[in-house]
Each structure stands twice: as structure tokens, then as C-alpha cells.
Scaffold this motif. Structure first.
Motif: not given
Length: 453
Positions: A405-427
Motif C-alpha cells: 500500500x505504501x508503494x502505491x502512495x509513493x508511486x510504484x505498483x508492486x505485486x502481491x502473491x495469492x497463495x503466500x501473503x508475505x511475498x511481494x512481487x517486482x515484475x
């Protein structure tokens, strides 16, 4: 945009105007789908950037469901589709067209090893279904399939059973899979090689490939009858950005050959440069019998397909795997242009270079912030797993969502995993440059520092 205190009014870019209240009313009262968490309202995109309804520019490290490998609104790709649209746009699957012929030719040309038979589909779930069908055509005595823990192979009735959603009923947002039980009886699951959290207490240094041994036992003893195929993602995307080790894939290849079971790759996310090679099969040097394709194949156009070994039997008739809109000449022209763009702009090479750069920089940040438990690649298929502390490896689920959420506020869309909630994606799109990557890294470090301290 004409702002009023009660409800801003926007130019809809389609020849009319619409207020924020009208938008909310339409979506809340009539749209039956829901995305969690709900993202910003997007208006336009170019390259690696996307702009929301308020005019804010955001660096897109989601590549919009990892589909835009070539980036947003690539002129060469769009022009190819629009030119074709003025000549011939849609045909029944029984008719040949120049765009479809050229697309099949191009896919056969770039396909790895002997995977020179080409089928076309409507998207990722459709491509997975085509792969499953083809396995049943070639193994008519078999009705069982093996997929891996945390797998994601689609969201159709046939592919939900192959995916992880039915196993996570505790998560209400994804517990829908359990509703479709009748379509799950043909799928068995085997452990995925999740090396950071090995189910068998092994480490990469002392790995005995127990997960592969369990898969072999599943074929031997757990299946009620013959197994048609082992279907796996060479790098699990929705499942937590988990790259499968080469030695594991080599062993699965050996097991499949031993039992006359097809080995099939779901490369819906990994193909067309995401891992730094055109296909994950090229990256690993391990070649399956079938590869399913979508996402980066069309760069946002709805399309999918399969590549199959020349040793396999094809479908018995055109109708066995045909869909009304699978012969869309505009889309096929766009895909041909997309593949050419990926090759001409050397996006596979750039994915390797920029992927290594971003991954190494995050590993430097990891030295200062140990709650970055694991950093996974390769290429621009990057996952960062957050933990409460590196010893216990307790998943930091809520804090990962905060970073997102902070990434969106600061101007970057990171991604979230579906099966594992503690993984951030950079793709991001594969044409990301050093300057943009540095902005992403700056925002990433700021967000992680603010959340973890």
C-alpha cells in the motif's frame, strides 16, 4: 477534469463525461466481480508507467498481471493490430488467415527443442485446458493429473481443481475453490520444492530431492489409475515466486519418462522473456512435452496457446479444441508484432541485466533489514519474502500488505502473491531502464524501512 466538491466529473476518453459518484454506483450495483485489495482507477499507460484518474503517474511493477512484457501501449504492436482490423478482424477457427499462419510459423520458429506443434487458445485458463485435453488425447487410458502445492493453472472450472485455491478454505477471499468440488477429482497434488521453507527440513546444500520422490510415489501409489501428466509451473508465480531448482525438474523429467507420463510446463507467466530467456524451458535446459502460453504472448491482448512435442498426437478434429473467438486476426497480428518487438529490442537480455541489478540491490538492502527473508528471481520474475525475523521465519503477512500500500502512495505498483501473503512481487515490463529501476528501489527501501523500522 471538472472538480466539484460533491463529486468530481471526468472526461471518459470515449466522447462523454462521468462523475465519480456515477462510477461508484455502476461498479457497486452492477459489477459482480471483486479484486482484493482494490487498486486505483487507471486511465492511461505508456512503457513502464501508468496514470490514474487523478493524474498520478505510477511505475508499474505489476506489468498488469505480468502480461505487459513489452510495456504499455507499444506503438508497433498496436499499429499492427489496428492495420489488420481495417482488413479482416474475426473469422471462424476453420478458416486460415495470413496473421494466424504467420503466428504459428513464428511460434514454431522460437519454440524450444522439438515443441514445434502449435495450438491457439483464448488465454491462460484456456491454454491450460488445451494442455490437459492434449494429454488425455495422448494418454487415453489415463484420467489423473498431478500438480504441485501452491500451483496456479487458471480460474475456469477445469483448472480451479489444478490450482491451490480449493486447499485454502480458511482464506475467505480465495476460498471459492471449494465450491466447485465436482471438477477436482482428477487432480492429485505433490509437494513443490519450496527451498526457503522445505517441507522435509532439507536445505539446498543437503537436498535429497525428497519432494520429487513423493511425486514419484504419488504416481505409483496415490493415483487411482494411470496418470496422464505432471503439470507444473517452472517458476510458481501466484504460489509465491518460487523458482523450481533445475535438478528437481531434471528428476521430474526422468520420473515422467519412467512411467510414460507427460511432463507439461505452465509458462503462462514465465514465457516471452520474463526469466531472461524466451521460455523457462530454455533457461533450465529441461524440455517438457507440452508448454502452455498466455499473458506475455499477447502483451495485453487476450490470447493463449500451447506448444507440443512433434512426438505427440494432435487433436482428432478442429472442433475438439476450438472456440469462436480463437481466430481473431487483429490479435494474431498483434502477437506477431509483439514477438518481433521482444526480439528486436533484446528484451530477454534486458530482463537478465535489469533483473540481476534489482535483485542484487535488494540483497544489499537485506543486509540492513533482515526481515527481508528471501529474495528470488531470476530475471524480472522477482519475489521478496518478508518475515518477522530471519530465525523463526514467521510470515509477515500484514506488514507485506503495508509495504504494498505504501508503494502505491509513493508511486510504484508492486505485486502481491495469492497463495503466500508475505511475498511481494517486482515484475515490471521487460524494457525497464536503470533510471526507472533506481526509482523503484528507492521507493522499495523507503516502504520497507517505514514498515519494519
Amino acid at each position: 477534469m471538472n472538480n466539484t466538491e460533491s463529486s468530481p466529473v471526468y472526461d471518459d476518453r470515449m466522447g462523454g463525461q462521468i462523475s465519480r459518484k456515477e462510477i461508484d454506483d455502476i461498479m457497486n450495483n452492477h459489477y459482480m466481480h471483486a479484486d482484493v485489495p482494490k487498486g486505483p482507477f487507471l486511465v492511461e499507460g505508456k512503457g513502464c508507467e501508468i496514470t490514474d484518474i487523478n493524474g498520478k503517474t505510477i511505475i508499474d511493477c505489476q506489468a498488469q498481471a505480468w502480461a505487459l512484457n513489452a510495456g504499455h501501449c507499444v506503438e508497433e504492436i498496436m499499429d499492427a493490430a489496428f492495420r489488420q482490423g481495417k482488413i479482416l478482424a474475426h473469422c471462424r477457427p476453420v478458416h486460415d488467415t495470413f496473421p494466424r499462419t504467420r503466428l504459428i510459423q513464428k511460434l514454431a520458429e522460437i519454440a524450444p527443442h522439438n515443441l514445434k506443434k502449435v495450438g491457439l487458445a483464448l488465454g491462460g485458463s484456456s491454454a491450460s485446458e488445451s494442455a490437459l485435453k492434449l494429454a488425455m488425447v495422448n494418454r487415453p487410458e489415463a484420467t489423473n493429473f498431478i500438480t504441485l502445492y501452491n500451483a496456479w493453472h487458471g480460474n475456469s472450472l477445469a483448472t480451479i481443481g489444478a490450482s491451490w485455491t480449493p486447499t485454502l478454505t480458511k482464506k475467505q477471499k480465495f476460498g471459492f475453490g471449494i465450491k466447485f468440488k465436482p471438477f477436482m477429482q482428477n487432480f492429485l497434488r505433490a509437494p513443490n520444492p519450496y527451498c526457503y521453507r522445505c517441507y522435509f527440513g532439507e536445505s539446498p546444500e543437503n537436498c535429497k530431492l525428497t519432494c520429487a520422490k513423493v511425486l514419484e510415489l504419488t504416481i505409483e501409489k496415490a493415483a487411482s489409475g494411470p496418470v496422464a501428466a505432471v503439470y507444473l509451473e517452472p517458476l510458481q508465480g501466484v504460489g509465491g515466486q518460487i523458482p523450481l531448482p533445475k535438478k528437481y525438474l531434471q528428476e521430474v523429467r526422468r520420473i515422467c519418462d519412467k512411467y510414460n507420463v507427460l511432463m507439461m510446463f505452465d509458462e503462462v507467466q514465465t514465457a516471452f522473456g520474463r526469466m531472461g530467456t524466451m521460455f523457462a524451458a530454455d533457461y533450465y535446459g529441461v524440455y517438457p512435452d507440452v508448454i502452455a502460453l498466455a499473458k506475455g504472448m499477447g502483451n495485453g491482448w487476450p490470447v493463449g496457446g500451447i506448444l507440443a512435442s512433434t512426438d505427440l498426437k494432435s487433436f482428432d478434429s478442429d472442433g475438439e479444441d476450438a472456440y469462436t473467438c480463437m481466430n481473431n486476426a487483429m490479435i494474431h497480428a498483434a502477437v506477431v508484432a509483439n514477438i518481433k518487438y521482444i526480439q528486436d529490442k533484446k528484451l530477454c537480455e534486458n530482463a537478465r541485466i535489469m533483473g540481476n541489478y534489482i535483485t542484487e540491490k535488494i540483497k544489499e538492502i537485506q543486509k540492513r533489514i533482515p526481515q527481508i527473508g528471501d529474495v528470488r528471481g531470476p530475471g524480472l520474475h522477482i519475489g521478496v519474502e518478508f518475515v518477522e525475523d530471519p530465525e523463526s521465519k514467521v510470515p509477515a503477512d500484514e506488514k507485506t500488505l503495508e509495504v504494498y500500500k505504501k508503494g502505491i502512495e509513493k508511486g510504484v505498483f508492486f505485486g502481491l502473491s495469492g497463495a503466500i501473503d508475505n511475498v511481494l512481487k517486482i515484475k515490471p515490463p521487460l524494457n525497464i531502464d536503470r533510471k526507472t529501476a533506481d526509482k523503484v528501489l528507492t521507493v522499495f527501501e523507503e516502504c520497507v524501512t517505514e514498515v519494519f523500522g
